[in-house]
Design a protein around this motif. Structure first.
Motif, PDB file in Angstrom:
ATOM      1  N   LEU A 328       0.843  -1.152  -0.132  1.00  0.00           N
ATOM      2  CA  LEU A 328      -0.057   0.069  -0.156  1.00  0.00           C
ATOM      3  C   LEU A 328       0.826   1.276   0.161  1.00  0.00           C
ATOM      4  CD1 LEU A 328      -2.832  -0.955   2.556  1.00  0.00           C
ATOM      5  CD2 LEU A 328      -2.830  -1.042   0.048  1.00  0.00           C
ATOM      6  N   ARG A 329       2.106   1.244   0.266  1.00  0.00           N
ATOM      7  CA  ARG A 329       3.017   2.492   0.289  1.00  0.00           C
ATOM      8  C   ARG A 329       3.130   2.902  -1.271  1.00  0.00           C
ATOM      9  NH1 ARG A 329       8.992  -0.392   1.268  1.00  0.00           N
ATOM     10  NH2 ARG A 329       8.992  -1.386  -0.892  1.00  0.00           N
ATOM     11  N   PRO A 330       3.163   4.279  -1.401  1.00  0.00           N
ATOM     12  CA  PRO A 330       3.365   4.708  -2.424  1.00  0.00           C
ATOM     13  C   PRO A 330       4.805   4.542  -3.255  1.00  0.00           C
ATOM     14  CG  PRO A 330       3.780   6.695  -0.832  1.00  0.00           C
ATOM     15  CD  PRO A 330       3.362   5.290  -0.126  1.00  0.00           C
ATOM     16  N   ALA A 331       4.842   4.754  -4.644  1.00  0.00           N
ATOM     17  CA  ALA A 331       6.131   4.335  -5.168  1.00  0.00           C
ATOM     18  C   ALA A 331       7.199   5.437  -5.287  1.00  0.00           C
ATOM     19  CB  ALA A 331       5.933   3.939  -6.682  1.00  0.00           C
ATOM     20  N   ASP A 332       7.074   6.600  -4.287  1.00  0.00           N
ATOM     21  CA  ASP A 332       7.796   7.471  -4.390  1.00  0.00           C
ATOM     22  C   ASP A 332       9.151   7.190  -3.815  1.00  0.00           C
ATOM     23  OD1 ASP A 332       5.451   8.907  -4.607  1.00  0.00           O
ATOM     24  OD2 ASP A 332       5.148   9.768  -2.858  1.00  0.00           O
ATOM     25  N   THR A 333      10.183   7.968  -4.598  1.00  0.00           N
ATOM     26  CA  THR A 333      11.397   7.571  -4.325  1.00  0.00           C
ATOM     27  C   THR A 333      12.097   8.588  -3.114  1.00  0.00           C
ATOM     28  OG1 THR A 333      12.329   8.932  -5.961  1.00  0.00           O
ATOM     29  CG2 THR A 333      12.097   6.853  -6.395  1.00  0.00           C
ATOM     30  N   HIS A 334      11.610   9.665  -2.799  1.00  0.00           N
ATOM     31  CA  HIS A 334      11.932  10.647  -1.996  1.00  0.00           C
ATOM     32  C   HIS A 334      10.941  10.987  -0.905  1.00  0.00           C
ATOM     33  CE1 HIS A 334      15.096  11.017  -4.886  1.00  0.00           C
ATOM     34  NE2 HIS A 334      15.918  11.588  -4.066  1.00  0.00           N
ATOM     35  N   VAL A 335      11.281  11.502   0.108  1.00  0.00           N
ATOM     36  CA  VAL A 335      10.533  12.196   1.006  1.00  0.00           C
ATOM     37  C   VAL A 335      10.691  13.755   0.612  1.00  0.00           C
ATOM     38  CG1 VAL A 335      10.110  12.855   3.533  1.00  0.00           C
ATOM     39  CG2 VAL A 335      10.362  10.298   2.894  1.00  0.00           C
ATOM     40  N   ALA A 336       9.502  14.342   0.353  1.00  0.00           N
ATOM     41  CA  ALA A 336       9.754  15.930   0.483  1.00  0.00           C
ATOM     42  C   ALA A 336       9.067  16.610   1.941  1.00  0.00           C
ATOM     43  CB  ALA A 336       8.838  16.383  -0.895  1.00  0.00           C
ATOM     44  N   PHE A 337      10.141  17.175   2.369  1.00  0.00           N
ATOM     45  CA  PHE A 337       9.669  18.157   3.568  1.00  0.00           C
ATOM     46  C   PHE A 337       9.491  19.516   2.822  1.00  0.00           C
ATOM     47  CE2 PHE A 337      12.502  14.710   5.138  1.00  0.00           C
ATOM     48  CZ  PHE A 337      11.691  14.522   6.372  1.00  0.00           C
ATOM     49  N   LYS A 338       8.100  19.906   2.882  1.00  0.00           N
ATOM     50  CA  LYS A 338       7.618  21.190   2.308  1.00  0.00           C
ATOM     51  C   LYS A 338       7.780  22.420   3.723  1.00  0.00           C
ATOM     52  CE  LYS A 338       5.909  19.563  -1.353  1.00  0.00           C
ATOM     53  NZ  LYS A 338       6.711  19.743  -2.596  1.00  0.00           N
ATOM     54  N   PHE A 339       8.328  23.291   3.268  1.00  0.00           N
ATOM     55  CA  PHE A 339       8.400  24.527   3.865  1.00  0.00           C
ATOM     56  C   PHE A 339       7.259  25.143   4.473  1.00  0.00           C
ATOM     57  CE2 PHE A 339       9.440  29.045   4.816  1.00  0.00           C
ATOM     58  CZ  PHE A 339      10.316  28.796   5.953  1.00  0.00           C
ATOM     59  N   GLY A 340       6.852  24.904   5.912  1.00  0.00           N
ATOM     60  CA  GLY A 340       5.602  25.134   6.428  1.00  0.00           C
ATOM     61  C   GLY A 340       4.525  24.528   5.497  1.00  0.00           C
ATOM     62  N   ARG A 341       3.632  25.714   5.271  1.00  0.00           N
ATOM     63  CA  ARG A 341       2.363  25.239   4.642  1.00  0.00           C
ATOM     64  C   ARG A 341       2.438  25.622   2.944  1.00  0.00           C
ATOM     65  NH1 ARG A 341      -0.886  23.115   7.978  1.00  0.00           N
ATOM     66  NH2 ARG A 341      -1.003  23.759  10.059  1.00  0.00           N
ATOM     67  N   THR A 342       3.884  25.720   2.677  1.00  0.00           N
ATOM     68  CA  THR A 342       3.937  26.077   1.424  1.00  0.00           C
ATOM     69  C   THR A 342       4.013  24.974   0.357  1.00  0.00           C
ATOM     70  OG1 THR A 342       6.353  26.120   1.303  1.00  0.00           O
ATOM     71  CG2 THR A 342       5.189  28.122   2.035  1.00  0.00           C
ATOM     72  N   ARG A 343       4.475  24.953  -0.971  1.00  0.00           N
ATOM     73  CA  ARG A 343       4.506  23.952  -1.694  1.00  0.00           C
ATOM     74  C   ARG A 343       5.907  23.831  -2.283  1.00  0.00           C
ATOM     75  NH1 ARG A 343      -0.689  23.988  -6.109  1.00  0.00           N
ATOM     76  NH2 ARG A 343      -2.193  23.917  -4.745  1.00  0.00           N
ATOM     77  N   VAL A 344       6.873  24.836  -1.404  1.00  0.00           N
ATOM     78  CA  VAL A 344       8.306  24.758  -1.618  1.00  0.00           C
ATOM     79  C   VAL A 344       8.941  23.613  -0.879  1.00  0.00           C
ATOM     80  CG1 VAL A 344      10.292  26.211  -1.362  1.00  0.00           C
ATOM     81  CG2 VAL A 344       8.170  27.241  -2.200  1.00  0.00           C
ATOM     82  N   ASP A 345       9.726  22.886  -1.647  1.00  0.00           N
ATOM     83  CA  ASP A 345      10.590  21.967  -0.967  1.00  0.00           C
ATOM     84  C   ASP A 345      11.745  22.359   0.096  1.00  0.00           C
ATOM     85  OD1 ASP A 345       9.042  19.869  -1.969  1.00  0.00           O
ATOM     86  OD2 ASP A 345      10.827  19.360  -3.612  1.00  0.00           O
TER      87      ASP A 345
END
Length: 444
Positions: A328-345
């Motif tokens: 059930l886990r996603p196929a993503d290769t990376h964890v993206a830590f967004k800055f606060g509530r922005t969409r910026v990594d």
């Protein structure tokens, strides 16, 4: 006739009026005294009388302090009082007596089991009382606690009303108890977080885990500087920020075993989304930190690794849980830590490297001896054995059938019965009503 005050046309005066409104937020001393009186009339709260009196002093002082120095936070203080008073009033009225009795039995079993093994001089908690559960707000996943901090003598735990018919998700209760214990044992947070930080720096230094350097420019966000981390310092900051939530998960494992992971997966899922927060710091500065809950994908890996560390007797269930995770886990290769509530990594870290770090974190959380625990580790204070799992397994079928004697066997504790709930639900969801009713009514 002029109806509105012309002085409120000025922004400064308008702001003053809003602050005045906030300062009017209050709980009367007579209301606090009335709740105390009802507590004295409630047999189950007799031993809380001294602690509740201390709590009334806390709120009396806190309201005066907040009114002077932080009027915008008074409403939050009222909400906190309402939760404490709910824990009293719900017991006095007996409206949800069945649920609270069952929840209290679970909390008492788990809280006392751990705390009784901790050196007394390191315990900051009201004597002879346990955290009080109350039927509270939120959806199925809205479990939270207010630990015994800031001179509050005991903790309260929010058991969402919407979860009253989902007892298998009460497996979140050991996690919340873990937060209360974390605040109760003096110095536990400092020592455990230091141990996690040291282990993560060493892992990066020795090449066990590969993490990139972090250099994030804050200029677009009104701060003329960058946030910089070496690879080791970033991984250390990550797991130190995740320490409280992670040790809460381990509290679930050492009391209820792999069942806690099964229940946790229903609540958190398997995603790879992370967040890095910026918060006000001292002297007008700012400080940055991870959102305190580990990324769900990594959290699954942490818990599975922790279960395996408890012994070979848990391998079969750990394998099943990991099979579900892999499916059930996603196929993503990376964890993206967004800055606060922005969409910026803020940072992008390979999932596989964070999984490696989770396995190391599980070792520290469960196996590292801590001075404040009398030079014992979490799993030496309390653990979940193969025999414990056998007890859980023995309860699954009778619980599924609604057998009122399901928890009456020799050596059966509330934590075993709680662990059986989710396995019974997995076996036969069509009998969920029987599982709910049987567990709540016949646990004791």
């Amino acid at each position: 006739m002029k109806h509105l005050n012309s002085l409120l046309l000025k922004s400064d005066t308008w702001k003053e009026m809003l602050v005045d409104n906030q300062r009017m937020v209050r709980i009367s001393l007579s209301e606090i005294e009335q709740v105390l009186r009802l507590a004295r009339l409630t047999p189950g709260l007799a031993k809380y009388e001294k602690a509740l009196h201390q709590l009334s002093i806390f709120f009396d002082k806190a309201f005066d302090l907040y009114r002077k120095e932080a009027p915008d936070e008074l409403s939050e203080l009222v909400a906190l009082w309402e939760r404490y008073s709910a824990a009293v009033l719900q017991r006095y009225t007996g409206v949800i007596a069945v649920e609270l009795r069952a929840a209290d039995h679970i909390v008492s079993n788990i809280f006392a089991r751990f705390l009784s093994q901790v050196p007394n001089q390191n315990v900051a908690y009201a004597a002879d009382v346990i955290p009080l559960v109350y039927g509270g707000e939120g959806g199925l996943s809205a479990y939270f606690t207010h630990p015994p901090e800031l001179d509050r003598p005991f903790a309260i735990i929010n058991l969402p009303h919407s979860a009253f018919a989902n007892v298998w998700q009460w497996l979140a209760l050991p996690h919340e108890i873990g937060h209360d214990l974390y605040a109760t044992v003096k110095g536990l947070d400092t020592e455990l977080e230091a141990a996690l930080g040291d282990r993560m720096r060493k892992a990066v230094q020795d090449g066990e885990v590969k993490i990139p350097e972090i250099d994030f420019d804050l200029t677009p966000y009104g701060h003329g500087r960058s946030i910089k981390y070496s690879p080791g310092d970033f991984l250390a900051a990550l797991w130190q920020g995740w320490a409280n939530e992670s040790q809460g998960d381990m509290m679930g494992l050492i009391n209820c075993g792999g069942s806690t992971i099964v229940g946790l997966q229903q609540i958190i899922g398997f995603g790879t989304n992370g967040m890095w927060r910026l918060r006000p710091g001292p002297d007008g500065g700012v400080r940055d930190e991870p959102e305190p809950h580990p990324v769900s994908y990594v959290r699954n890996a942490l818990n599975i690794a922790g279960l395996r560390l408890l012994g070979q007797g848990h391998k079969e269930l750990a394998d099943e849980i990991e099979e579900r995770f892999n499916a059930l886990r996603p196929a993503d290769t990376h964890v993206a830590f967004k800055f606060g509530r922005t969409r910026v990594d803020f940072a992008r870290i390979e999932v596989g490297e964070l999984v490696k770090s989770a396995q190391l974190a599980a070792e520290v959380l469960l196996k590292h001896p801590l001075k404040v625990l009398g030079d014992k580790s979490y799993s030496q204070i309390a653990t979940f054995t193969e025999e414990d799992q056998e007890k859980v397994d023995s309860l699954v079928e009778p619980l599924s059938k609604g057998d009122s004697t399901f928890a009456s066997g020799a050596g059966i504790e509330a934590r075993h019965a709680l662990g059986a709930t989710v396995l019974a639900f997995e076996r036969d969801r069509a009998n969920s009503h029987a599982i709910n009713r049987c567990f709540k009514h016949f646990l004791i």
